[in-house]
Design an enzyme around this catalytic site. Structure first.
Site, PDB file in Angstrom:
ATOM      1  N   GLY A   1      -8.191 -19.258  14.689  1.00  0.00           N
ATOM      2  CA  GLY A   1      -8.806 -17.967  14.977  1.00  0.00           C
ATOM      3  C   GLY A   1      -9.222 -17.189  13.751  1.00  0.00           C
ATOM      4  O   GLY A   1      -9.200 -15.955  13.762  1.00  0.00           O
TER       5      GLY A   1
ATOM      6  N   ILE B   1       0.835  -1.202   0.000  1.00  0.00           N
ATOM      7  CA  ILE B   1       0.000   0.000   0.000  1.00  0.00           C
ATOM      8  C   ILE B   1       0.870   1.252   0.000  1.00  0.00           C
ATOM      9  O   ILE B   1       0.608   2.205  -0.737  1.00  0.00           O
ATOM     10  CB  ILE B   1      -0.971   0.001   1.196  1.00  0.00           C
ATOM     11  CG1 ILE B   1      -1.805  -1.278   1.222  1.00  0.00           C
ATOM     12  CG2 ILE B   1      -1.890   1.217   1.128  1.00  0.00           C
ATOM     13  CD1 ILE B   1      -2.725  -1.400   2.433  1.00  0.00           C
TER      14      ILE B   1
ATOM     15  N   TYR C   1      -1.580 -10.149  15.032  1.00  0.00           N
ATOM     16  CA  TYR C   1      -1.470  -9.003  14.112  1.00  0.00           C
ATOM     17  C   TYR C   1      -2.479  -7.925  14.466  1.00  0.00           C
ATOM     18  O   TYR C   1      -2.121  -6.757  14.675  1.00  0.00           O
ATOM     19  CB  TYR C   1      -1.683  -9.452  12.663  1.00  0.00           C
ATOM     20  CG  TYR C   1      -2.046  -8.312  11.752  1.00  0.00           C
ATOM     21  CD1 TYR C   1      -1.172  -7.241  11.559  1.00  0.00           C
ATOM     22  CD2 TYR C   1      -3.281  -8.280  11.086  1.00  0.00           C
ATOM     23  CE1 TYR C   1      -1.512  -6.169  10.735  1.00  0.00           C
ATOM     24  CE2 TYR C   1      -3.621  -7.220  10.265  1.00  0.00           C
ATOM     25  CZ  TYR C   1      -2.738  -6.167  10.084  1.00  0.00           C
ATOM     26  OH  TYR C   1      -3.074  -5.114   9.277  1.00  0.00           O
TER      27      TYR C   1
ATOM     28  N   ARG D   1     -14.817 -10.904   3.322  1.00  0.00           N
ATOM     29  CA  ARG D   1     -14.019  -9.687   3.467  1.00  0.00           C
ATOM     30  C   ARG D   1     -14.590  -8.606   2.552  1.00  0.00           C
ATOM     31  O   ARG D   1     -15.187  -8.892   1.523  1.00  0.00           O
ATOM     32  CB  ARG D   1     -12.542  -9.936   3.095  1.00  0.00           C
ATOM     33  CG  ARG D   1     -11.851 -10.987   3.958  1.00  0.00           C
ATOM     34  CD  ARG D   1     -11.707 -10.528   5.392  1.00  0.00           C
ATOM     35  NE  ARG D   1     -11.006 -11.491   6.243  1.00  0.00           N
ATOM     36  CZ  ARG D   1     -11.607 -12.358   7.036  1.00  0.00           C
ATOM     37  NH1 ARG D   1     -12.935 -12.420   7.082  1.00  0.00           N
ATOM     38  NH2 ARG D   1     -10.909 -13.184   7.796  1.00  0.00           N
TER      39      ARG D   1
ATOM     40  N   SER E   1      -1.808  -6.133  17.696  1.00  0.00           N
ATOM     41  CA  SER E   1      -0.696  -5.173  17.627  1.00  0.00           C
ATOM     42  C   SER E   1      -1.129  -3.894  16.915  1.00  0.00           C
ATOM     43  O   SER E   1      -0.717  -2.795  17.297  1.00  0.00           O
ATOM     44  CB  SER E   1       0.513  -5.802  16.933  1.00  0.00           C
ATOM     45  OG  SER E   1       0.269  -6.044  15.560  1.00  0.00           O
ATOM     46  N   LYS E   2      -1.984  -4.018  15.900  1.00  0.00           N
ATOM     47  CA  LYS E   2      -2.486  -2.821  15.231  1.00  0.00           C
ATOM     48  C   LYS E   2      -3.449  -2.056  16.137  1.00  0.00           C
ATOM     49  O   LYS E   2      -3.462  -0.812  16.136  1.00  0.00           O
ATOM     50  CB  LYS E   2      -3.172  -3.197  13.921  1.00  0.00           C
ATOM     51  CG  LYS E   2      -2.217  -3.618  12.816  1.00  0.00           C
ATOM     52  CD  LYS E   2      -1.241  -2.518  12.401  1.00  0.00           C
ATOM     53  CE  LYS E   2      -1.917  -1.402  11.656  1.00  0.00           C
ATOM     54  NZ  LYS E   2      -0.940  -0.391  11.158  1.00  0.00           N
TER      55      LYS E   2
ATOM     56  N   THR F   1      -6.204  -0.930  10.147  1.00  0.00           N
ATOM     57  CA  THR F   1      -6.962  -2.004   9.514  1.00  0.00           C
ATOM     58  C   THR F   1      -8.318  -2.202  10.167  1.00  0.00           C
ATOM     59  O   THR F   1      -8.504  -1.874  11.352  1.00  0.00           O
ATOM     60  CB  THR F   1      -6.159  -3.326   9.605  1.00  0.00           C
ATOM     61  OG1 THR F   1      -6.960  -4.412   9.153  1.00  0.00           O
ATOM     62  CG2 THR F   1      -5.746  -3.619  11.045  1.00  0.00           C
ATOM     63  N   ASP F   2      -9.251  -2.795   9.403  1.00  0.00           N
ATOM     64  CA  ASP F   2     -10.548  -3.136   9.988  1.00  0.00           C
ATOM     65  C   ASP F   2     -10.462  -4.334  10.923  1.00  0.00           C
ATOM     66  O   ASP F   2     -11.389  -4.598  11.696  1.00  0.00           O
ATOM     67  CB  ASP F   2     -11.589  -3.405   8.897  1.00  0.00           C
ATOM     68  CG  ASP F   2     -11.209  -4.526   7.933  1.00  0.00           C
ATOM     69  OD1 ASP F   2     -10.105  -5.094   8.064  1.00  0.00           O
ATOM     70  OD2 ASP F   2     -12.015  -4.822   7.026  1.00  0.00           O
ATOM     71  N   GLU F   3      -9.342  -5.063  10.891  1.00  0.00           N
ATOM     72  CA  GLU F   3      -9.225  -6.270  11.706  1.00  0.00           C
ATOM     73  C   GLU F   3      -9.191  -5.972  13.206  1.00  0.00           C
ATOM     74  O   GLU F   3      -9.400  -6.867  14.022  1.00  0.00           O
ATOM     75  CB  GLU F   3      -8.003  -7.081  11.291  1.00  0.00           C
ATOM     76  CG  GLU F   3      -8.096  -7.576   9.859  1.00  0.00           C
ATOM     77  CD  GLU F   3      -7.076  -8.632   9.517  1.00  0.00           C
ATOM     78  OE1 GLU F   3      -6.754  -9.474  10.379  1.00  0.00           O
ATOM     79  OE2 GLU F   3      -6.587  -8.606   8.379  1.00  0.00           O
TER      80      GLU F   3
ATOM     81  N   ARG G   1      -7.091 -21.759   9.214  1.00  0.00           N
ATOM     82  CA  ARG G   1      -6.077 -21.256  10.132  1.00  0.00           C
ATOM     83  C   ARG G   1      -6.707 -20.987  11.497  1.00  0.00           C
ATOM     84  O   ARG G   1      -7.922 -20.752  11.605  1.00  0.00           O
ATOM     85  CB  ARG G   1      -5.440 -19.983   9.586  1.00  0.00           C
ATOM     86  CG  ARG G   1      -6.311 -18.747   9.631  1.00  0.00           C
ATOM     87  CD  ARG G   1      -5.585 -17.552   9.039  1.00  0.00           C
ATOM     88  NE  ARG G   1      -6.420 -16.366   9.047  1.00  0.00           N
ATOM     89  CZ  ARG G   1      -6.296 -15.362   8.182  1.00  0.00           C
ATOM     90  NH1 ARG G   1      -5.385 -15.438   7.233  1.00  0.00           N
ATOM     91  NH2 ARG G   1      -7.065 -14.303   8.262  1.00  0.00           N
TER      92      ARG G   1
ATOM     93  N   THR H   1       7.497  -4.179  15.609  1.00  0.00           N
ATOM     94  CA  THR H   1       7.293  -3.173  14.562  1.00  0.00           C
ATOM     95  C   THR H   1       6.017  -2.370  14.789  1.00  0.00           C
ATOM     96  O   THR H   1       6.035  -1.129  14.750  1.00  0.00           O
ATOM     97  CB  THR H   1       7.237  -3.845  13.183  1.00  0.00           C
ATOM     98  OG1 THR H   1       8.493  -4.468  12.922  1.00  0.00           O
ATOM     99  CG2 THR H   1       6.950  -2.830  12.089  1.00  0.00           C
TER     100      THR H   1
ATOM    101  N   GLU I   1       4.142  -4.887  10.124  1.00  0.00           N
ATOM    102  CA  GLU I   1       4.005  -6.294   9.765  1.00  0.00           C
ATOM    103  C   GLU I   1       2.508  -6.550   9.639  1.00  0.00           C
ATOM    104  O   GLU I   1       1.732  -6.179  10.529  1.00  0.00           O
ATOM    105  CB  GLU I   1       4.611  -7.191  10.843  1.00  0.00           C
ATOM    106  CG  GLU I   1       6.118  -7.048  10.982  1.00  0.00           C
ATOM    107  CD  GLU I   1       6.866  -7.682   9.819  1.00  0.00           C
ATOM    108  OE1 GLU I   1       6.259  -8.455   9.053  1.00  0.00           O
ATOM    109  OE2 GLU I   1       8.060  -7.389   9.659  1.00  0.00           O
TER     110      GLU I   1
ATOM    111  N   ILE J   1      11.806   1.912  11.826  1.00  0.00           N
ATOM    112  CA  ILE J   1      11.081   2.904  12.627  1.00  0.00           C
ATOM    113  C   ILE J   1      11.304   2.705  14.122  1.00  0.00           C
ATOM    114  O   ILE J   1      10.885   3.550  14.922  1.00  0.00           O
ATOM    115  CB  ILE J   1       9.574   2.909  12.312  1.00  0.00           C
ATOM    116  CG1 ILE J   1       8.948   1.527  12.547  1.00  0.00           C
ATOM    117  CG2 ILE J   1       9.316   3.413  10.904  1.00  0.00           C
ATOM    118  CD1 ILE J   1       7.418   1.544  12.502  1.00  0.00           C
TER     119      ILE J   1
END
Length: 356
Positions: free
Chosen positions: A296, A13, A163, A227, A166-167, A137-139, A294, A103, A87, A63
Site C-alpha cells: 500500500g 517533532i 497509521y 514526498r 488512525s490519524k 499529517t498529510d497522509e 511495502r 494511541t 505512533e 495520554i
C-alpha cells in the site's frame, strides 16, 4: 508561571518544538509540561539541554491514562495543549496496527475529554484564550498521481495505511469537539519532516546512519515515490504561529514546497556525505540497494501551504538543500546520540523490515 502542555515532547517533532520554544520565546517563555509515554522513539536525551531549566517539567504519562491527565490539568492549569503524541511509522502500523489505534485514536479521545473537562472549569476569559492544537499529517489525504493538484485543506480524506487511518480518525475527533462542544481547537497537517533528533528508522536518518556504517542504503520499489520535505525547525515555527494566531476550528497545511522522489533524497544525501565525510574510495551512492516495496505504498504526497502563508504570513525559511545540509552536519556532530538509540529493539526492527 503560565504553562502549555506538549504531548509527545520527547519524540522527534515534539522534542524539537520544546527545544525551539525556549530558544525562540526568550526568558519570559511560558513553561512547558512535557507529557510523553517514552515508547521506543521517545528519547529523554533529546531534552538534555533543558535538564536544569525549571520552566520545563517532564511527566512520563500515557495520554490514554485519564486519571493522570486530570491530575496534570488540575496541577498546572495550562493555557494550551499542543498534541504531538502519536505512533507515526507507516511500516510499523502495517505489522502491528493495534498500538496505532490505541494511541492515535483512543489516546486523542482521552486527551480531548480531559482537556474539555478542564476547559469547562475556566472562567470566561481563560476559556476564550485556551487552545487545543492537534498536529497531524498529510497522509490522511491518501495518494496523488504525478499530475494531481497538491493537497489543500479541503481535500477529501482517503487514508491508505493503518497509521494514516488512525490519524484521520483523530483529526475527525478534534473537529467534532469544536463543532459539538465549542472547544477552541486548531489542526495542522504537515508533510514529511526531517532534521535533528530524528529516530533512525525513517528514510533520511536511516540513510545517514547506514552510509556511515558501510551498510546498504535501502530504497523501496523503484525509488520514485514522491514526498514533500519540511525542515523540522520550519514546522515548529509554523505551529507557534498557528497556536498564537490561528482561526479557531480551522486546519492549516504545513509544507516545505520540496517535492522529491525517495531516490533524489538518497542521491542528495550521498552527495552531501561525499563532500562532508568522504569515503576512502568511491561514493556513498555505491551502497544504494533496492528492496521489495511495502504494501500500500502511497505514490505521491504534496502540500499546498498557501493558506498558512496568506493568513498568518508563514513560509519555510529553509530550502531542501540548506535544511538537508544542516541535518547531515547535525548527525555528523552528534554520533553519540545516534549510537545511543541504534541499539536493541531498533536493530531488531530494521533487520525484520529491510531483510532482502
Amino acid at each position: 508561571m503560565a504553562h502549555i502542555f506538549v504531548t509527545g515532547g520527547a519524540g522527534f517533532i515534539g522534542g524539537n518544538f520544546v527545544l525551539d520554544w525556549f530558544a525562540t520565546q526568550g526568558a519570559h517563555a511560558d513553561g512547558i509540561v512535557n507529557i510523553d509515554k517514552l515508547t521506543y522513539a521517545g528519547n529523554l536525551k533529546t531534552l538534555t539541554p533543558l535538564e536544569s531549566d525549571p520552566r520545563h517539567v517532564f511527566s512520563r504519562t500515557d495520554i490514554c491514562d485519564r486519571d493522570a491527565l486530570d491530575t496534570l490539568f488540575a496541577q498546572y492549569k495550562p493555557r494550551a495543549v499542543v498534541h504531538f503524541a502519536a505512533e507515526s511509522h507507516v511500516d510499523r502500523s502495517i505489522h502491528g496496527p493495534a498500538e496505532f489505534i490505541q494511541t492515535n485514536i483512543v489516546g486523542t479521545f482521552t486527551l480531548l475529554e480531559a482537556a474539555r473537562a478542564y476547559w469547562n472549569t475556566l472562567d470566561d476569559g481563560d476559556k476564550a484564550a485556551f487552545r487545543f492544537l492537534h498536529v497531524s499529517t498529510d497522509e490522511v489525504f491518501g495518494s496523488l498521481s504525478e499530475t494531481d493538484p497538491q493537497f489543500s485543506e479541503t481535500t477529501a480524506y482517503a487514508p491508505n495505511s493503518p497509521y494514516s487511518a488512525s490519524k484521520a480518525a483523530s483529526d475527525h475527533l478534534v473537529r467534532a469537539y469544536h463543532h459539538t462542544y465549542g472547544m477552541p481547537v486548531l489542526t495542522t497537517n504537515c508533510s514529511n519532516n526531517y532534521g535533528p533528533y530524528h529516530f533512525p528508522e525513517k528514510l533520511i536518518p536511516l540513510v545517514i546512519a547506514n552510509a556511515l556504517g558501510g551498510k546498504p542504503l535501502p530504497i523501496y520499489g523503484d525509488g520514485k515515490n514522491v514526498r514533500d520535505w519540511l525542515y523540522v525547525g520550519d514546522h515548529c515555527a509554523a505551529i507557534r504561529e498557528v497556536l498564537a494566531r490561528g482561526c479557531l476550528g480551522e486546519t492549516y497545511n504545513v509544507g516545505g514546497w520540496n517535492e522529491k522522489t525517495n531516490l533524489e533524497v538518497v542521491h542528495t544525501l550521498c552527495d552531501l556525505l561525499d563532500d562532508m565525510r568522504p569515503k576512502a574510495t568511491g561514493s556513498y551512492r555505491d551502497q544504494i540497494t533496492f528492496v521489495k516495496d511495502r504494501p500500500g505504498h502511497d505514490r505521491r504526497y504534496a502540500i499546498d501551504a498557501r493558506k498558512l502563508e496568506r493568513e498568518l504570513g508563514w513560509k519555510p525559511a529553509e530550502t531542501f538543500e540548506t535544511g538537508l545540509r544542516k541535518t547531515v552536519q547535525w548527525y555528523l556532530d552528534n554520533q553519540a546520540w545516534v549510537q545511543d538509540v541504534m541499539s536493541g529493539e531498533y536493530r531488531n526492527w530494521v533487520s525484520k523490515q529491510y531483510a532482502a
